[in-house]
Design a protein around this motif. Structure first.
Motif, short mmCIF file in Angstrom:
data_model
loop_
_atom_site.label_atom_id
_atom_site.label_comp_id
_atom_site.label_asym_id
_atom_site.label_seq_id
_atom_site.Cartn_x
_atom_site.Cartn_y
_atom_site.Cartn_z
N SER A 24 0.85 -1.18 0.00
CA SER A 24 0.00 0.00 0.00
C SER A 24 0.89 1.24 0.00
O SER A 24 2.03 1.19 0.44
CB SER A 24 -0.92 0.01 1.23
OG SER A 24 -1.79 1.12 1.21
N MET A 49 -3.51 -2.78 -1.57
CA MET A 49 -4.55 -1.97 -0.95
C MET A 49 -4.31 -0.49 -1.24
O MET A 49 -3.20 -0.08 -1.59
CB MET A 49 -4.58 -2.22 0.57
CG MET A 49 -4.79 -3.67 0.94
SD MET A 49 -4.93 -3.96 2.73
CE MET A 49 -6.63 -3.46 3.00
N THR A 60 -9.70 0.24 -0.54
CA THR A 60 -9.86 -0.82 -1.55
C THR A 60 -8.91 -1.97 -1.26
O THR A 60 -7.90 -1.83 -0.55
CB THR A 60 -9.61 -0.29 -2.96
OG1 THR A 60 -8.23 0.08 -3.09
CG2 THR A 60 -10.50 0.92 -3.26
N PHE A 61 -9.21 -3.11 -1.88
CA PHE A 61 -8.52 -4.37 -1.54
C PHE A 61 -8.48 -5.24 -2.80
O PHE A 61 -9.50 -5.43 -3.45
CB PHE A 61 -9.33 -5.04 -0.42
CG PHE A 61 -8.82 -6.39 0.02
CD1 PHE A 61 -9.19 -7.54 -0.66
CD2 PHE A 61 -8.02 -6.50 1.13
CE1 PHE A 61 -8.74 -8.78 -0.25
CE2 PHE A 61 -7.57 -7.73 1.57
CZ PHE A 61 -7.93 -8.88 0.86
N HIS A 62 -7.29 -5.78 -3.11
CA HIS A 62 -7.16 -6.63 -4.30
C HIS A 62 -6.18 -7.76 -4.03
O HIS A 62 -5.05 -7.53 -3.62
CB HIS A 62 -6.67 -5.80 -5.50
CG HIS A 62 -6.43 -6.62 -6.73
ND1 HIS A 62 -7.44 -7.25 -7.41
CD2 HIS A 62 -5.28 -6.89 -7.42
CE1 HIS A 62 -6.94 -7.89 -8.46
NE2 HIS A 62 -5.63 -7.68 -8.48
N ARG A 63 -6.63 -8.99 -4.26
CA ARG A 63 -5.75 -10.16 -4.19
C ARG A 63 -5.07 -10.33 -5.55
O ARG A 63 -5.75 -10.54 -6.56
CB ARG A 63 -6.55 -11.42 -3.83
CG ARG A 63 -7.26 -11.34 -2.49
CD ARG A 63 -8.09 -12.60 -2.25
NE ARG A 63 -8.91 -12.47 -1.06
CZ ARG A 63 -8.51 -12.78 0.18
NH1 ARG A 63 -7.28 -13.24 0.37
NH2 ARG A 63 -9.32 -12.63 1.21
N PRO A 78 -13.77 -1.42 -3.47
CA PRO A 78 -13.93 -0.86 -2.12
C PRO A 78 -14.38 -1.90 -1.11
O PRO A 78 -15.11 -2.84 -1.43
CB PRO A 78 -15.00 0.22 -2.32
CG PRO A 78 -14.96 0.55 -3.76
CD PRO A 78 -14.60 -0.72 -4.46
N ARG A 79 -13.94 -1.70 0.12
CA ARG A 79 -14.37 -2.56 1.22
C ARG A 79 -15.79 -2.17 1.64
O ARG A 79 -16.31 -1.13 1.23
CB ARG A 79 -13.39 -2.41 2.39
CG ARG A 79 -11.96 -2.79 2.02
CD ARG A 79 -11.00 -2.50 3.12
NE ARG A 79 -11.29 -3.31 4.30
CZ ARG A 79 -10.67 -3.16 5.47
NH1 ARG A 79 -9.74 -2.24 5.61
NH2 ARG A 79 -10.96 -3.93 6.49
N PRO A 80 -16.44 -3.01 2.45
CA PRO A 80 -17.81 -2.69 2.90
C PRO A 80 -17.88 -1.31 3.56
O PRO A 80 -16.96 -0.88 4.25
CB PRO A 80 -18.11 -3.80 3.91
CG PRO A 80 -17.27 -4.95 3.46
CD PRO A 80 -16.00 -4.33 2.94
N GLN A 81 -18.96 -0.60 3.30
CA GLN A 81 -19.25 0.74 3.83
C GLN A 81 -18.39 1.83 3.20
O GLN A 81 -18.47 2.99 3.62
CB GLN A 81 -19.11 0.80 5.36
CG GLN A 81 -20.11 -0.08 6.11
CD GLN A 81 -19.98 0.11 7.61
OE1 GLN A 81 -19.00 -0.31 8.22
NE2 GLN A 81 -20.96 0.77 8.21
N THR A 106 -16.33 7.33 2.92
CA THR A 106 -16.22 6.35 3.99
C THR A 106 -16.66 6.97 5.31
O THR A 106 -16.40 8.16 5.56
CB THR A 106 -14.78 5.82 4.13
OG1 THR A 106 -14.67 5.01 5.30
CG2 THR A 106 -13.78 6.95 4.22
N ARG A 151 -13.34 -2.51 -10.45
CA ARG A 151 -12.00 -2.52 -9.85
C ARG A 151 -11.28 -1.22 -10.21
O ARG A 151 -11.31 -0.78 -11.36
CB ARG A 151 -11.19 -3.73 -10.33
CG ARG A 151 -11.65 -5.05 -9.73
CD ARG A 151 -10.73 -6.17 -10.15
NE ARG A 151 -10.86 -6.44 -11.57
CZ ARG A 151 -11.58 -7.43 -12.08
NH1 ARG A 151 -12.24 -8.25 -11.28
NH2 ARG A 151 -11.64 -7.63 -13.38
#
Length: 327
Positions: A24, A49, A60-63, A78-81, A106, A151
């Motif tokens: 990140s 992230m 945000t989050f990416h594998r 984006p993550r929840p909320q 957020t 994404r």
């Protein structure tokens, strides 16, 4: 970056058993991912992230896939909320894959800046898609785009953009494409130019010894428009970093070559005889308007300044030969 410094030790790391590595704070590329995985016998999952300090946590989050596509890595969804929006200069949503400024929404954002009302007003603004005055979004100043699945891809900073021959250029995008070259370990691109002048790009790279600026130009010409290709390449053993582990751009600016003519002559002189002969043939073919599909690729290994210098030498030799023929 801290990870680049850690990777600068070419010996693979053994005995590390990681469940995951989270990146990140800076652009992650496919080449960086490959280097990381090759240096660890058990690297675990790699996660990318994104989230500025003002949002207090990653948004945000990416594998990262086992075999990611070449170039920059997405920062994911984006993550929840949380919500990420990409808007144009009129605060209208950008269509998929169209670049714009990234806005973040957020409930966990900071309240703002202490004793800086101007920055507060500019950064924390009412959500342009809501009638609720308490619905506030954070203007990141980052540039990016969304794909069709939602994404997010971060490409650079608005304040880093420059106009070159009418084209908007983001130096960080150029650096990301550079680092996709398998022989490059790290790269940073900066724009130079006085007000009223056409900016020029300089690339600072950490590369394998066999890599030349010609190799990098050819690599970029397959991926970017001409104005985005740096006119100067500076090869370093490592990129300077500041206390926060980020590339120290002020330090890089201080090592810009101050005598470009000597630098260009040295670069041309460093080519072996066969390479110079090949470039000379390419230029003669072009001057005679003979079909030669390799002309573009051969001459691409030199910058415009280098090619002009070579053309001057060819003209001089042609003139000397014409004089001898007349005698």
């Amino acid at each position: 970056s801290h990870s680049a410094v850690w990777l600068s030790d070419t010996a693979p790391k053994t005995g590390f058993k990681l469940r995951a590595t989270v990146f990140s704070g800076e652009l992650l590329t496919s080449n960086h991912v490959r280097q990381w995985r090759s240096h660890l016998d058990r690297p675990g999952e790699i996660i990318n992230m994104y989230g500025p300090t003002e949002t207090t946590m990653a948004i945000t989050f990416h594998r990262v896939e086992d075999a990611p596509e070449e170039g920059p890595i997405s920062v994911g969804m984006p993550r929840p909320q949380a919500q990420a929006l990409v808007v144009d200069e009129h605060d209208r949503l950008c269509p998929p894959r169209v670049r714009g400024e990234v806005l973040l929404r957020t409930p966990y954002r900071t309240r703002g800046y202490i004793n800086d009302p101007i920055a507060q007003e500019q950064a924390f603004v009412p959500n342009p898609f809501s009638d609720d005055p308490g619905d506030v979004v954070y203007r990141t100043g980052d540039l990016g785009w969304m794909d069709e699945d939602g994404r997010l891809m971060i490409t650079g900073r608005i304040d880093d953009q420059v106009q070159i021959l009418g084209l908007r250029v983001e130096p960080s995008e150029v650096a990301a494409h550079l680092t996709a070259h398998p022989g490059l370990k790290a790269a940073e691109v900066l724009a130079f130019g006085e007000p009223g002048e056409v900016p020029t790009l300089t690339a600072y790279v950490v590369a394998d010894p066999a890599i030349t600026d010609g190799d990098l130009r050819v690599h970029l010409m397959d991926r970017l428009d001409r104005p985005k290709i740096p006119s100067t390449f500076v090869f370093l053993d490592e990129l300077p970093v500041n206390d926060r582990g980020k590339v120290d751009r002020n330090a890089l600016r201080s090592i810009l070559p101050t005598r470009p003519t000597d630098t260009l002559r040295a670069r041309l002189g460093s080519l072996d005889a066969d390479k110079r002969a090949e470039l000379a043939r390419a230029l003669r073919d072009k001057a005679a308007k003979k079909p030669n599909e390799d002309v573009h690729r051969r001459t691409a290994t030199l910058s415009s300044e280098d090619r002009r210098l070579l053309v001057d030498r060819l003209r001089s030799r042609v003139g000397q030969r014409s004089t001898k023929d007349r005698i």
